[in-house]
Design an enzyme around this catalytic site. Structure first.
Site, mmCIF file in Angstrom:
data_model
loop_
_atom_site.group_PDB
_atom_site.id
_atom_site.type_symbol
_atom_site.label_atom_id
_atom_site.label_comp_id
_atom_site.label_asym_id
_atom_site.label_seq_id
_atom_site.Cartn_x
_atom_site.Cartn_y
_atom_site.Cartn_z
ATOM 1 N N THR B 151 0.853 -1.189 0.000
ATOM 2 C CA THR B 151 0.000 0.000 0.000
ATOM 3 C C THR B 151 0.887 1.236 0.000
ATOM 4 O O THR B 151 1.908 1.256 0.684
ATOM 5 C CB THR B 151 -0.857 0.006 1.278
ATOM 6 O OG1 THR B 151 -1.729 -1.116 1.243
ATOM 7 C CG2 THR B 151 -1.662 1.290 1.408
ATOM 8 N N ASP B 182 -6.413 -3.708 5.340
ATOM 9 C CA ASP B 182 -6.458 -2.645 6.344
ATOM 10 C C ASP B 182 -6.481 -1.249 5.732
ATOM 11 O O ASP B 182 -6.765 -0.274 6.436
ATOM 12 C CB ASP B 182 -5.226 -2.743 7.240
ATOM 13 C CG ASP B 182 -3.956 -2.460 6.432
ATOM 14 O OD1 ASP B 182 -3.747 -3.152 5.411
ATOM 15 O OD2 ASP B 182 -3.214 -1.537 6.788
ATOM 16 N N THR B 202 1.419 -0.595 5.710
ATOM 17 C CA THR B 202 1.457 -1.386 4.485
ATOM 18 C C THR B 202 1.839 -2.812 4.852
ATOM 19 O O THR B 202 2.526 -3.023 5.845
ATOM 20 C CB THR B 202 2.468 -0.813 3.471
ATOM 21 O OG1 THR B 202 2.553 -1.701 2.354
ATOM 22 C CG2 THR B 202 3.865 -0.681 4.076
#
Lengths: 317, 317
Positions: B151, B182, B202
C-alpha cells in the site's frame, strides 16, 4: 471460570438468553455469539439487523457483520452483503482464513454462495412498506433521509476463559448503495482480547470509527480499569473531543465485558442493552449519559417493554 | 511552523517530492497527500497501487483507499472499487460527508460516476500478463497464490500545523473478489490527529488490522513518545503477541509523523520509504527490524535503486 454475555439494544435479549444457555453448559464463546446474533438476524421485526432490516436508498437490504476470536485475534467481516440469511455466520467462517478474511460487495455475496451459506431475500413486506413511506416523506417534507442505525453487538466469555465478539447490521436506513459503517471494521465496531476483554459498538458508524472506540475500551481495560470505567472514559472523552474538532456528533453506544465477567456500557443517547452473568439471569437495562462523564443504568420497566413490543409491530399506514 | 511528509515504499518518492513542493509553498497537508498519492496511482509500473496494479483472482483490478483529516477527524474511504483513475481523490471527497463516507463495491464505483470522477480501465497489458503467468504457475507448481500487498500510505504536516493521511492500494495480488485489507479501515491502515501526529500501514492487511496499529502508534505519540519510539513499541510488541496468539504473522511496515515534523518507521521485513522535512530534502531510506525491538534505518544505495528500476520494468516472459 465464570461465563457472561452482553449485547446491544433490547433486541439482543432473546438471542443472548440462547447464548447464555450454551455458555452455562460449557459451550464456546464463539458459538454463543453466533447463536445469539443469528436469533436477532432471523427475527423479522428488528428493523436494523438481518431479515426485516431496512433497505438502502435503492430499496436493497445491504448488510455488514464482523466477528473476532479473542484467543487468536482472528477477524472475519463482510460489508455490503446482500441476500444472505445470516451475515454473522459468514463473518465467523471468514475469520478462519489467513487471507481474504474481509470481503465486500458482490464478492462477499459470491463467497456465501460458493460456501453454501443460505441465500434469502432479506427484504420483508413490512420493511418495503416503511421504505416506500419514507421515500414519500423525504420528497414531500424535505427531510434528512438518514434515520436508524442500530447494530447488534455481542461479547461473550466462556468457562474456558475465551472471549469472542460479533456484530451485525443492515446499516443506516436509506443509506447510499455500498455505504458501510463501523460494524465490520475491527477496532472501530468491535475488538476483543481474551487476556483482557471485549467491546462492541452501535450508532452512527461514521462517527464511531473516528475514535477507534472498541480498541480503545479494550486497551483501557488492559490497564486495569473496570469495563464501566473504561467505557465512560473512552466514550465521554471522545464525545467531547469530536464535538470540539468536528463540530457535531452522531448518537452512539458501547458495551464491554472483561475476562472476569464484569461488564460496562457508555452512551450519548438513551440506550437499552441485555446482559447475563453466571450469578444473574439475563436481563434488559436502560442507560443514559449522566453528569461527571458517567453512565446511569437502570433496569428496564415493563411499561417500556410493552411500548416497544407494540411499536415494532405497529401497522405501517 | 514547519512542514514534513513521509510515505511508504520507494514508490512514494516522486509523489512525495510533489507534495513537499506544495508544503514548502504553504500548501495544505490534504492537498499534499492527495497530489502525492495520485502520482503513485498514475504510474503504470508500480504494481500494487492504482493504474498497473495487479488484479484479483478473476483478473479485475479492485482497489481500496482511505483519507483522514487530522484537524476534524473526517474520514473517507472506498473498498473494492473498480475502473476509477484515482481512488484517493474519491476517498478524500467522501471524507466531507457526515453520512455515507465509506463506500464499498459497486456502490463506490457508482458514486465515482455520479460525482464525475474519471473512470478508467486500470488493468495494464503488463499487469494482465503478470496475472496470466501467475495463474499458470499456481496450477503447475501448486503455489500459494498470494504475493505482493504494498500500500502507498502518506502522512503530511503543513505550515498551518495540520496533518493528513491517505492510503491507496490494489490489494493482495490474486485476492478473492471483494477482498479488502487494512488500507481503507481507519485506525488499522491509517490514523491522524493534528494535535499529535499520524500513521499509515502497508503489508498483509489481514494481520495489521488485528492490532489496530495506526491508532495505537498515534496514541503512543500522544503520550509523549517520538514517532520512532511509538512505531518500535507498537509494531514489535504486536508482532510478538500475534506470533504467540495466532501462531503466524504476515509482513508489515508502519510509518509515522508527529506534529513537530519528527518521523519514525518500524517493520518486520525489508522496507523502503521516502521522507522529506523542511531541513532535509526528500530522500529514500531502507529499514530492517533490528535487535532489542528497534529499527535499523539506512540511506538507500544507488545500487538498490538501479536494481529496482530494472526489476519493475523487466520484460514479462
Amino acid at each position: 471460570m465464570t461465563y457472561a454475555m452482553i449485547g446491544t439494544w433490547r433486541m439482543a435479549y432473546e438471542g443472548l438468553c440462547k447464548g447464555m444457555d450454551l455458555l452455562s453448559q460449557n459451550g464456546k464463546s464463539a458459538d454463543a455469539v453466533e447463536t445469539a446474533i443469528k436469533e436477532v438476524e432471523d427475527y423479522p421485526f428488528f428493523k436494523s439487523v438481518g431479515y426485516g432490516g431496512l433497505p438502502n436508498a435503492n430499496g436493497l437490504v445491504e448488510m455488514d457483520a464482523g466477528f473476532m476470536n479473542g484467543d487468536t485475534f482472528e477477524v472475519g467481516a463482510v460489508m455490503g452483503i446482500s441476500d444472505v440469511k445470516n451475515p454473522i455466520s459468514i463473518a465467523r467462517s471468514l475469520s478462519h482464513e489467513h487471507y481474504n478474511s474481509v470481503l465486500v460487495g458482490t464478492g462477499a455475496s459470491q463467497y456465501a454462495t460458493l460456501n453454501n451459506f443460505e441465500r434469502k431475500n432479506m427484504l420483508t413486506e413490512r420493511a418495503h412498506k416503511i421504505w416506500e413511506k419514507r421515500r414519500k416523506e423525504i420528497i414531500e417534507k424535505n427531510l434528512s433521509p438518514y434515520d436508524g442505525h442500530d447494530t447488534v453487538g455481542m461479547v461473550s466469555l466462556d468457562t474456558f476463559g475465551s472471549l469472542s465478539v460479533g456484530t451485525s447490521t443492515s446499516g443506516l436506513f436509506m443509506k447510499k448503495p455500498g455505504r458501510t459503517g463501523d460494524t465490520a471494521l475491527v477496532g472501530d465496531g468491535f475488538y476483543v482480547d481474551s487476556e483482557i476483554g471485549g467491546a462492541a459498538a452501535t450508532g452512527l458508524g461514521e462517527d464511531i470509527m473516528k475514535g477507534c472506540l472498541c480498541y480503545e475500551i479494550v486497551r483501557l481495560m488492559g490497564t486495569g480499569m473496570t469495563p464501566q470505567t473504561a467505557c465512560d472514559k473512552a466514550v465521554y472523552s471522545f464525545t467531547k473531543k469530536l464535538k470540539r474538532r468536528y463540530g457535531k456528533i452522531g448518537e452512539f453506544s458501547l458495551v464491554a465485558l472483561d475476562k472476569s465477567g464484569n461488564w460496562g456500557v457508555a452512551t450519548n443517547v438513551e440506550f437499552t442493552f441485555a446482559v447475563g452473568t453466571e450469578a444473574g439471569k439475563p436481563a434488559i437495562f436502560i442507560a443514559h449519559p449522566a453528569d461527571n462523564d458517567q453512565t446511569k443504568i437502570e433496569p428496564i420497566t415493563q411499561e417500556w417493554l410493552d411500548a416497544y413490543s407494540k411499536r415494532i409491530k405497529a401497522p405501517i399506514d
